[in-house]
Design a protein around this motif. Structure first.
Motif, PDB file in Angstrom:
ATOM      1  N   SER A 153       0.811  -1.102   0.091  1.00 38.06           N
ATOM      2  CA  SER A 153      -0.013   0.029   0.108  1.00 38.06           C
ATOM      3  C   SER A 153       0.977   1.137   0.018  1.00 38.06           C
ATOM      4  O   SER A 153       2.137   1.340   0.483  1.00 38.06           O
ATOM      5  CB  SER A 153      -0.938   0.027   1.340  1.00 38.06           C
ATOM      6  OG  SER A 153      -1.703  -1.253   1.301  1.00 38.06           O
ATOM      7  N   PRO A 154       0.456   2.361  -0.713  1.00 39.61           N
ATOM      8  CA  PRO A 154       1.093   3.630  -0.659  1.00 39.61           C
ATOM      9  C   PRO A 154       1.046   4.127   0.937  1.00 39.61           C
ATOM     10  O   PRO A 154       0.571   3.825   1.785  1.00 39.61           O
ATOM     11  CB  PRO A 154       0.162   4.557  -1.340  1.00 39.61           C
ATOM     12  CG  PRO A 154      -0.597   3.723  -2.263  1.00 39.61           C
ATOM     13  CD  PRO A 154      -0.749   2.452  -1.375  1.00 39.61           C
ATOM     14  N   PRO A 155       2.446   4.983   1.276  1.00 38.49           N
ATOM     15  CA  PRO A 155       2.620   5.436   2.435  1.00 38.49           C
ATOM     16  C   PRO A 155       1.353   5.995   3.145  1.00 38.49           C
ATOM     17  O   PRO A 155       1.063   5.969   4.362  1.00 38.49           O
ATOM     18  CB  PRO A 155       3.768   6.175   2.397  1.00 38.49           C
ATOM     19  CG  PRO A 155       4.570   6.002   1.061  1.00 38.49           C
ATOM     20  CD  PRO A 155       3.570   5.303   0.195  1.00 38.49           C
ATOM     21  N   ASN A 163      -6.140  -1.134  -2.826  1.00 39.94           N
ATOM     22  CA  ASN A 163      -5.341  -1.637  -3.764  1.00 39.94           C
ATOM     23  C   ASN A 163      -5.976  -1.098  -5.084  1.00 39.94           C
ATOM     24  O   ASN A 163      -5.107  -1.559  -6.337  1.00 39.94           O
ATOM     25  CB  ASN A 163      -5.505  -3.178  -3.789  1.00 39.94           C
ATOM     26  CG  ASN A 163      -4.523  -4.138  -2.764  1.00 39.94           C
ATOM     27  OD1 ASN A 163      -3.804  -4.342  -2.896  1.00 39.94           O
ATOM     28  ND2 ASN A 163      -5.698  -4.031  -1.706  1.00 39.94           N
ATOM     29  N   LEU A 164      -6.884  -0.583  -5.313  1.00 44.32           N
ATOM     30  CA  LEU A 164      -7.514   0.044  -6.765  1.00 44.32           C
ATOM     31  C   LEU A 164      -6.230   0.706  -7.430  1.00 44.32           C
ATOM     32  O   LEU A 164      -5.979   0.847  -8.516  1.00 44.32           O
ATOM     33  CB  LEU A 164      -8.607   0.749  -6.632  1.00 44.32           C
ATOM     34  CG  LEU A 164      -9.789  -0.082  -6.717  1.00 44.32           C
ATOM     35  CD1 LEU A 164     -11.052   0.998  -6.481  1.00 44.32           C
ATOM     36  CD2 LEU A 164      -9.933  -0.655  -8.194  1.00 44.32           C
ATOM     37  N   SER A 217     -11.532   3.265 -13.153  1.00 47.83           N
ATOM     38  CA  SER A 217     -12.322   4.443 -12.472  1.00 47.83           C
ATOM     39  C   SER A 217     -13.795   4.136 -11.963  1.00 47.83           C
ATOM     40  O   SER A 217     -14.123   4.735 -10.798  1.00 47.83           O
ATOM     41  CB  SER A 217     -12.351   5.737 -13.435  1.00 47.83           C
ATOM     42  OG  SER A 217     -11.146   6.094 -14.020  1.00 47.83           O
ATOM     43  N   SER A 218     -14.510   3.448 -12.615  1.00 47.93           N
ATOM     44  CA  SER A 218     -15.705   2.976 -12.391  1.00 47.93           C
ATOM     45  C   SER A 218     -15.612   2.470 -11.229  1.00 47.93           C
ATOM     46  O   SER A 218     -16.588   2.328 -10.284  1.00 47.93           O
ATOM     47  CB  SER A 218     -16.577   2.390 -13.655  1.00 47.93           C
ATOM     48  OG  SER A 218     -15.978   1.158 -13.737  1.00 47.93           O
ATOM     49  N   ALA A 252     -16.808   1.768  -5.189  1.00 47.86           N
ATOM     50  CA  ALA A 252     -16.140   1.597  -4.014  1.00 47.86           C
ATOM     51  C   ALA A 252     -16.135   2.898  -2.723  1.00 47.86           C
ATOM     52  O   ALA A 252     -16.728   2.848  -1.689  1.00 47.86           O
ATOM     53  CB  ALA A 252     -14.720   1.344  -3.948  1.00 47.86           C
ATOM     54  N   ASP A 253     -16.251   4.081  -3.462  1.00 51.15           N
ATOM     55  CA  ASP A 253     -16.487   5.188  -2.806  1.00 51.15           C
ATOM     56  C   ASP A 253     -17.748   5.358  -2.402  1.00 51.15           C
ATOM     57  O   ASP A 253     -18.165   5.940  -1.251  1.00 51.15           O
ATOM     58  CB  ASP A 253     -16.012   6.456  -3.692  1.00 51.15           C
ATOM     59  CG  ASP A 253     -14.431   6.567  -3.626  1.00 51.15           C
ATOM     60  OD1 ASP A 253     -13.745   6.110  -2.622  1.00 51.15           O
ATOM     61  OD2 ASP A 253     -14.062   7.414  -4.557  1.00 51.15           O
TER      62      ASP A 253
END
Length: 462
Positions: free
Chosen positions: A8-10, A225-226, A275-276, A281-282
């Motif tokens: 995962s990003p920081p 992870n997206l 993107s979809s 998820a949002d």
């Protein structure tokens, strides 16, 4: 600073584990701290030894790098040497075997434990089980306290009712005693309605907390992870572009397979697909937040809130009933929100009033199944500047004067047996008038729709 050895990003890692810390083999030197942990424990500093600040409560191992690494599968309980705070979590060994991450959070058993540590619920990650535990504890505590008060009141009023019945049989003035008996009976019905509603809201709180927890975990995993998946796809597409640039005449088999999978379409569709998925998820995460905002069982005291958020959360709860289904056209919701300040109220109870009024409007519109069904919500500040008004109207069948006169009586309903309890508007009246010193009234004409008006003071008198 040592970068976490995770995919995962920081930024996502920091938000997911705000209380984490990392230390390396040499002298158990601290090399990384979570933002929230650094804030509530200012004595912690990069470069200092973990032994200077914590001891291991469990498991029974010395605070040594290799000993901790051997027990990394266990749940660790760290006790601060500077305060009474306990941290509960798991040790995760980095890929280089030279750094260990502690991923956990303060061990909290009650909301009252947050303030002494300088914490709020917002400091915890959404997926943290501690948040759901605190919601359930507070919901249970509030429901039990309310149930005890209402049960005591119900017992007292039943005794009064028996006494009134006995006096009615013996007294000469039967008319006066009959009026008193009716009043006592009405109070008994109201108390019974409150007791039933308290149990319903307690069950709702437990359901919301459970659903939020079960949905949050997979949603956070997807969101985490997206972005990585999108970047990887872009890199692969870039690699294919370079292959095409420097090898413009590939083998016939490659060309045939490229046509078979419709590569040009995939090249354009994959980024849109990512993107979809992100939008979806949002959307799920926003629904979970709205569920918690709607129930607000963690806010049993008066709070200053934005009632527009409560209205929007209630509409989200009813969204499935507003869309077109079972031959009934879609119900259009028109929102005309005015400029309102924060209002002092019981947020969860006020949301319950909005749910009752909007639910009744949907029921009325569903009964006529006509095109052009509308619900209009208008909010405004009264000219005196001390009250807010919420108007909820529909273009349904309306109601008669006789129904309007009894609308707020306990257990009165015009719905078929099994579809209505007659508690919704009665409970709404008690919440608005008795608990908020407000006003609620209904205006309806048969065949011309109905309108409910709710007025709430901006500030409650002590």
């Amino acid at each position: 600073m040592v970068s976490p050895a995770f995919s995962s990003p920081p930024l996502i890692f920091a938000k997911a584990f705000p209380f984490h810390l990392a230390f390396r083999r040499w002298e158990t030197e601290i090399v990384h701290l979570g933002d929230v942990l650094a804030r509530i424990c200012p004595e912690l500093s990069l470069g200092s030894s973990l032994k200077e600040h914590f001891r291991i409560e469990r498991p029974n191992v010395p605070l040594e790098f290799d000993a901790i690494r051997e027990q990394s599968r266990s749940i660790f309980l760290l006790e601060s040497l500077h305060s009474k705070m306990l941290l509960k979590g798991q040790m995760v060994v980095a890929e280089n075997q030279e750094v260990i991450f502690f991923l956990g959070s303060p061990w909290i058993a009650d909301l009252a434990d947050l303030a002494p540590l300088g914490l709020t619920i917002n400091d915890f990650a959404l997926h943290d089980r501690v948040v759901d535990l605190l919601f359930l504890l507070q919901a249970q505590k509030t429901a039990l306290a309310d149930a005890k008060k209402l049960t005591d009141k119900l017992t007292k009023q039943r005794a009064q009712l028996r006494s009134a019945l006995k006096e009615a049989e013996q007294a000469a003035n039967a008319m006066a005693q009959t009026q008193q008996l009716k009043k006592t009976l009405q109070e008994l019905q109201q108390t019974q309605a409150q007791l039933i509603q308290s149990a319903k809201m307690s069950s709702l709180g437990e359901l919301v907390a459970g659903v939020a927890h079960e949905i949050n975990n997979p949603v956070n995993f997807i969101l985490g992870n997206l972005d990585c998946a999108r970047d990887n796809i872009q890199q692969l597409l870039k690699l294919i572009e370079l292959y095409q640039k420097y090898n413009p005449d590939p083998e016939s088999e490659i060309l045939a397979y490229r046509d078979e999978i419709e590569f040009e379409f995939l090249d354009q569709d994959l980024p849109k697909l990512c993107s979809s998925m992100r939008v979806g998820a949002d959307r799920i995460r926003n629904i979970v937040v709205s569920l918690r905002n709607f129930s607000r069982l963690d806010e049993a005291e008066m709070k200053f809130v934005n009632i527009h958020e409560g209205l929007d959360s209630t509409l989200l709860i009813l969204q499935n009933r507003l869309t077109e289904n079972k031959g009934r056209p879609e119900i259009e919701v028109i929102k005309e929100y005015g400029e309102l300040p924060l209002i002092e109220c019981y947020p969860g109870q006020l949301n319950q009033v909005f749910l009752n009024l909007l639910g009744n409007a949907v029921d009325a519109l569903e009964s006529q199944k006509q095109e052009g069904s509308q619900i209009r919500i208008r909010t405004e500040l009264l000219p005196a500047g001390d009250r807010a008004r919420v108007l909820i109207s529909d273009n349904g069948p309306g109601f008669s004067k006789e129904v309007g006169d009894r609308m707020f009586d306990p257990f009165f309903t015009t719905k078929p047996v099994g579809q209505g309890t007659g508690l919704g508007l009665s409970i709404s009246y008690q919440i608005v008038v008795l608990k908020h010193q407000g006003l609620i009234r209904a205006i309806g004409v048969p065949g011309s729709g109905a309108e409910f008006c709710v007025e709430i003071p901006l500030r409650q008198k002590n």
